[in-house]
Design a protein around this motif. Sequence first.
Motif, PDB file in Angstrom:
ATOM      1  N   GLU A 149     -52.022  -1.345   2.517  1.00 20.04           N
ATOM      2  CA  GLU A 149     -50.724  -1.563   3.159  1.00 20.04           C
ATOM      3  C   GLU A 149     -50.118  -0.223   3.532  1.00 20.04           C
ATOM      4  N   LEU A 150     -49.214  -0.255   4.475  1.00 21.40           N
ATOM      5  CA  LEU A 150     -48.484   0.959   4.802  1.00 21.40           C
ATOM      6  C   LEU A 150     -47.629   1.362   3.607  1.00 21.40           C
ATOM      7  N   PRO A 151     -47.496   2.654   3.371  1.00 16.05           N
ATOM      8  CA  PRO A 151     -46.674   3.121   2.250  1.00 16.05           C
ATOM      9  C   PRO A 151     -45.188   3.088   2.588  1.00 16.05           C
ATOM     10  N   GLU A 152     -44.383   3.479   1.625  1.00 18.18           N
ATOM     11  CA  GLU A 152     -42.948   3.678   1.855  1.00 18.18           C
ATOM     12  C   GLU A 152     -42.779   5.003   2.608  1.00 18.18           C
ATOM     13  N   GLN A 201     -31.001  -2.741  15.409  1.00 17.74           N
ATOM     14  CA  GLN A 201     -30.636  -2.088  14.150  1.00 17.74           C
ATOM     15  C   GLN A 201     -31.758  -1.184  13.649  1.00 17.74           C
ATOM     16  N   ASP A 202     -32.556  -0.662  14.585  1.00 15.71           N
ATOM     17  CA  ASP A 202     -33.620   0.295  14.260  1.00 15.71           C
ATOM     18  C   ASP A 202     -34.593  -0.228  13.202  1.00 15.71           C
ATOM     19  N   ARG A 203     -34.975  -1.504  13.349  1.00 14.00           N
ATOM     20  CA  ARG A 203     -35.955  -2.087  12.433  1.00 14.00           C
ATOM     21  C   ARG A 203     -37.349  -1.986  13.040  1.00 14.00           C
ATOM     22  N   VAL A 204     -38.335  -1.781  12.182  1.00 15.98           N
ATOM     23  CA  VAL A 204     -39.741  -1.695  12.582  1.00 15.98           C
ATOM     24  C   VAL A 204     -40.529  -2.681  11.726  1.00 15.98           C
ATOM     25  N   LEU A 205     -41.408  -3.428  12.398  1.00 18.62           N
ATOM     26  CA  LEU A 205     -42.236  -4.429  11.727  1.00 18.62           C
ATOM     27  C   LEU A 205     -43.691  -4.143  12.064  1.00 18.62           C
ATOM     28  N   MET A 212     -47.056  -8.447   6.190  1.00 19.88           N
ATOM     29  CA  MET A 212     -45.892  -7.993   6.946  1.00 19.88           C
ATOM     30  C   MET A 212     -45.264  -6.813   6.218  1.00 19.88           C
ATOM     31  N   TRP A 213     -44.944  -5.799   6.971  1.00 15.44           N
ATOM     32  CA  TRP A 213     -44.273  -4.596   6.464  1.00 15.44           C
ATOM     33  C   TRP A 213     -43.080  -4.380   7.376  1.00 15.44           C
ATOM     34  N   GLU A 214     -41.866  -4.369   6.800  1.00 21.79           N
ATOM     35  CA  GLU A 214     -40.656  -4.236   7.636  1.00 21.79           C
ATOM     36  C   GLU A 214     -39.715  -3.221   7.007  1.00 21.79           C
ATOM     37  N   HIS A 264     -39.482  -3.933   3.081  1.00 20.24           N
ATOM     38  CA  HIS A 264     -39.734  -5.326   2.703  1.00 20.24           C
ATOM     39  C   HIS A 264     -41.189  -5.635   3.032  1.00 20.24           C
ATOM     40  N   ARG A 265     -41.858  -6.366   2.146  1.00 21.72           N
ATOM     41  CA  ARG A 265     -43.262  -6.721   2.329  1.00 21.72           C
ATOM     42  C   ARG A 265     -43.454  -8.193   2.009  1.00 21.72           C
ATOM     43  N   TRP A 266     -44.255  -8.858   2.849  1.00 23.24           N
ATOM     44  CA  TRP A 266     -44.594 -10.256   2.600  1.00 23.24           C
ATOM     45  C   TRP A 266     -46.066 -10.461   2.898  1.00 23.24           C
ATOM     46  N   ARG A 267     -46.639 -11.484   2.289  1.00 28.09           N
ATOM     47  CA  ARG A 267     -48.038 -11.846   2.501  1.00 28.09           C
ATOM     48  C   ARG A 267     -48.080 -13.325   2.869  1.00 28.09           C
TER      49      ARG A 267
END
Length: 85
Positions: A61-64, A42-46, A6-8, A75-78
């Motif tokens: 993973e996607l970069p910053e 709130q303009d969040r992208v996941l 997860m990349w948020e 934020h990143r989770w596995r």
Amino acid sequence: MTVALMWEARASEGRGEDLLAWARAQELPREPLRRETFRAPQDRVLVLTWWDAPFDAELPELPEPDRELIARAVHRWRFESVAVG
């Protein structure tokens, strides 16, 4: 085993569409089993990616994004899949 990454991120004020476009344009060095992109208030992208790999595998993973595009650090989770229903 299936691992989901997860990349948020939350966009800077008024930059939600820019962040969404940026995330959708990012290419990974190899293709996941599946990839989905979501947006939220709130303009969040996941971005979720699914991989056939051990939990601790090194996975792309996607970069910053550039700092002016985001309101805070990504934020990143596995996660490990335990059931398909």
